[in-house]
Scaffold this active site. Structure first.
Site, mmCIF file in Angstrom:
data_model
loop_
_atom_site.group_PDB
_atom_site.id
_atom_site.type_symbol
_atom_site.label_atom_id
_atom_site.label_comp_id
_atom_site.label_asym_id
_atom_site.label_seq_id
_atom_site.Cartn_x
_atom_site.Cartn_y
_atom_site.Cartn_z
ATOM 1 C CB CYS A 78 -17.290 6.706 10.604
ATOM 2 S SG CYS A 78 -17.471 4.925 10.525
ATOM 3 C CB CYS A 84 -14.370 0.482 12.494
ATOM 4 S SG CYS A 84 -13.524 0.025 10.971
ATOM 5 C CB CYS A 87 -10.506 5.625 11.127
ATOM 6 S SG CYS A 87 -10.917 5.724 9.385
ATOM 7 C CD GLN A 290 2.033 5.391 -3.127
ATOM 8 O OE1 GLN A 290 1.416 5.409 -2.059
ATOM 9 N NE2 GLN A 290 3.340 5.173 -3.186
ATOM 10 C CE1 TYR A 319 12.258 -2.829 -0.993
ATOM 11 C CE2 TYR A 319 13.655 -0.898 -1.198
ATOM 12 C CZ TYR A 319 13.397 -2.133 -0.635
ATOM 13 O OH TYR A 319 14.287 -2.659 0.276
ATOM 14 C CD GLU A 340 7.499 -4.281 -7.092
ATOM 15 O OE1 GLU A 340 7.658 -3.185 -6.520
ATOM 16 O OE2 GLU A 340 6.894 -5.235 -6.589
ATOM 17 C CG ASP A 388 7.834 4.175 -2.140
ATOM 18 O OD1 ASP A 388 7.571 4.036 -0.930
ATOM 19 O OD2 ASP A 388 6.969 4.476 -2.993
ATOM 20 C CB CYS A 415 4.352 3.807 4.230
ATOM 21 S SG CYS A 415 4.937 2.124 4.120
HETATM 22 N N1 SAH Z 1 7.157 3.323 -5.615
HETATM 23 C C1 SAH Z 1 5.994 2.550 -5.949
HETATM 24 C C2 SAH Z 1 5.750 1.340 -5.040
HETATM 25 C C3 SAH Z 1 5.970 1.508 -3.570
HETATM 26 S S1 SAH Z 1 5.311 0.245 -2.528
HETATM 27 C C4 SAH Z 1 4.761 3.446 -5.976
HETATM 28 O O1 SAH Z 1 4.805 4.591 -5.533
HETATM 29 O O2 SAH Z 1 3.734 2.995 -6.476
HETATM 30 C C5 SAH Z 1 6.629 -0.825 -2.267
HETATM 31 C C6 SAH Z 1 6.871 -1.820 -3.381
HETATM 32 O O3 SAH Z 1 7.974 -2.634 -2.996
HETATM 33 C C7 SAH Z 1 5.732 -2.773 -3.685
HETATM 34 O O4 SAH Z 1 5.438 -2.708 -5.057
HETATM 35 C C8 SAH Z 1 6.279 -4.157 -3.290
HETATM 36 O O5 SAH Z 1 5.821 -5.180 -4.134
HETATM 37 C C9 SAH Z 1 7.770 -3.950 -3.466
HETATM 38 N N2 SAH Z 1 8.669 -4.813 -2.684
HETATM 39 C C10 SAH Z 1 8.469 -5.361 -1.457
HETATM 40 N N3 SAH Z 1 9.563 -6.016 -1.047
HETATM 41 C C11 SAH Z 1 10.488 -5.884 -2.024
HETATM 42 C C12 SAH Z 1 11.846 -6.334 -2.179
HETATM 43 N N4 SAH Z 1 12.446 -7.044 -1.237
HETATM 44 N N5 SAH Z 1 12.497 -6.007 -3.306
HETATM 45 C C13 SAH Z 1 11.895 -5.272 -4.285
HETATM 46 N N6 SAH Z 1 10.616 -4.825 -4.186
HETATM 47 C C14 SAH Z 1 9.927 -5.131 -3.077
#
Ligand code: SAH
Length: 460
Positions: A78, A84, A87, A290, A319, A340, A388, A415
């Site tokens: 890059c 930047c 990255c 994702q 989540y 969610e 997640d 993450c």
């Molecule tokens: N498992 C899914 C999303 C993971 S990202 C996938 O793989 O696509 C994390 C998610 O948690 C997001 O969609 C976000 O909107 C949600 N989130 C954030 N805070 C939250 C909370 N307090 N309760 C429920 N969901 C939440």
């Protein structure tokens, strides 16, 4: 006063040998035991460094000239890499990136979770760690009467004005941003100015679905009105006739949050579809999805393997976003519950269940930390829980609900290794045992790392 103890002075040029690497990707060298962090320095290298910040216990430096280079040093493809903020690892070999990420996870497992012997597997990396992102999200600025699009410079809100491509974004998304920029400039649409809180166009977001080739352009504006809207759409769809969806999102706030709450479909559909494996997913503008489709498969496969769900199992996916993991689990389970916080994502999840003929998944909008204790009170006792969460990790009330529900297994997708390690400690104290941690490289060239971990409940 304490600054006088540091063996270096601000603006001084020193010769430093790097011994280590921080999890941000900075080289660490020491002068008389005093650590100095230097972006782009690699272990084993000797370099001239300008001291730019002197704190009590450590300092920061800028790499001026490398005297002895590491064999792991590579030339970043890059052009704007060193400016930047997107990255952080393009200057190191991909093998070294993966090694660094694994070490980071090992480190927090030991220091934060106090899990000295938990296996942290080698990071599952990409065959080709470039052009992997399906979502480009770029700030808009103005220079010499032209709109410019570029990421922010490191630690600033100054837009890089000479960025013409981003090598971790897929090419189509990259080109579509350029088309919006050019057409909007020709039509005289103004860029938003953070300082004065005036102007119109704040961000351009392009989502491309690798599984279906659907595209969505989102124009984030400060104003309700998008000037020259008809002409803009006409020219954009002439340039990219396959465009599925163009959305205007209004964000009137003085904020770093990119999208506002209000979206308006100005062309085509108000969603796109993507496919992962044998499932199809509807994605709305504000729903999480994702960003690395190649590695999403790797991540989900690992999560499903760890969940090891059978036909009699009841599963919670907390989540759950648009229900991606939930629906893969539902193909094997008796019943899946998803929760969610974003209502549009739950609307998508419900439609996604129907779209794929899945009838044993139920989705609820709400804060997972409130809904999980409520489910516990209702008597729900899942066999497996998948979580997640976003970077800040799981809320304590949610961790307690998992402990109270006492499932056989928990699969924790994360993450952020630091909050993962913090939460694993709490779950361990609540009667679960971490079996293994599998890092997955979802964000190649950056210092971010994703992990899937498996916990089993200890039998008493
Ligand atoms: N498992 C899914 C999303 C993971 S990202 C996938 O793989 O696509 C994390 C998610 O948690 C997001 O969609 C976000 O909107 C949600 N989130 C954030 N805070 C939250 C909370 N307090 N309760 C429920 N969901 C939440």
């Amino acid at each position: 006063m304490a600054k006088q103890n540091a063996p270096v002075k601000k603006n001084e040029t020193i010769t430093l040998t790097f011994e280590d690497l921080t999890h941000e990707g900075n080289g660490v060298g020491k002068i008389a035991g005093y650590p100095i962090f230097v972006p782009n320095g690699l272990p084993g290298e000797e370099a001239d460094v300008k001291v730019i910040k002197v704190n009590k216990r450590f300092g920061y430096g800028k790499l001026l000239n490398i005297k002895k280079a590491s064999p792991e040093r590579v030339t970043p493809p890059c052009d704007v890499y060193y400016k930047c903020g997107g990255c952080q690892l393009q200057h190191m070999s991909y093998d070294m990136q993966l090694e660094m990420k694994r070490n980071q996870v090992k480190n927090v497992m030991q220091k934060v979770a106090h899990l000295e012997s938990v296996p942290v597997h080698p990071v599952l990396g990409m065959e080709d760690p470039w052009r992997y992102r399906n979502k480009i999200q770029i700030p808009v600025g103005e220079k010499d009467g032209e709109l410019i699009t570029g990421f922010y410079q490191q630690r600033s809100h100054r837009i890089i004005d000479d960025m013409d491509t981003c090598v971790i974004q897929n090419e189509l998304g990259d080109r579509m941003v350029e088309a919006v920029r050019r057409i909007a400039t020709d039509l005289g649409i103004e860029a938003y100015d953070e300082n004065t809180h005036r102007g119109v166009l704040r961000h351009i977001i392009v989502r491309t679905a690798f599984g279906t080739n659907d595209t969505m352009i989102i124009l984030v504006t400060r104003t309700e009105k998008l000037p020259h809207q008809t002409e803009l759409i006409k020219q954009l769809t002439e340039t990219y006739p396959a465009s599925k969806s163009i959305i205007q999102n209004v964000n009137k706030e003085k904020t770093n949050v990119i999208m506002g709450k209000k979206s308006r479909t100005i062309y085509g559909e108000d969603y796109i579809y993507d496919a992962i494996g044998d499932l199809k997913f509807k994605i709305s503008p504000r729903s999480f999805y994702q960003v690395n489709p190649t590695q999403t498969k790797v991540l989900y496969n690992k999560a499903l393997e760890y969940a090891s769900v059978g036909p009699n199992d009841v599963v919670i996916d907390a989540y759950c976003g648009i229900g991606t993991i939930s629906l893969f689990l539902a193909q094997k389970a008796q019943k899946v519950y998803g929760v969610e916080i974003v209502p549009e994502a739950i609307d998508d999840a419900k439609i996604n269940a129907k779209l794929n003929g899945i009838t044993n998944a139920e989705f609820v909008v709400g804060e997972a930390e409130k809904v999980m204790p409520w489910w516990t009170a209702q008597g729900l006792r899942p066999d497996v829980i998948v979580v997640d969460p976003p970077r800040k990790g799981c809320d304590e009330a949610l961790l307690q609900a998992m402990i109270d529900m006492a499932p056989k297994r928990i699969v924790y997708v994360s993450c952020n290794p630091s909050t993962l390690a913090r939460d694993l400690r709490i779950l361990e104290d609540g009667g679960f045992k971490t079996q293994e941690v599998q890092p997955v490289d979802m964000f190649s060239q950056t210092n971010h790392v994703e992990c899937v971990s498996l916990l089993q409940r200890e039998t008493i």
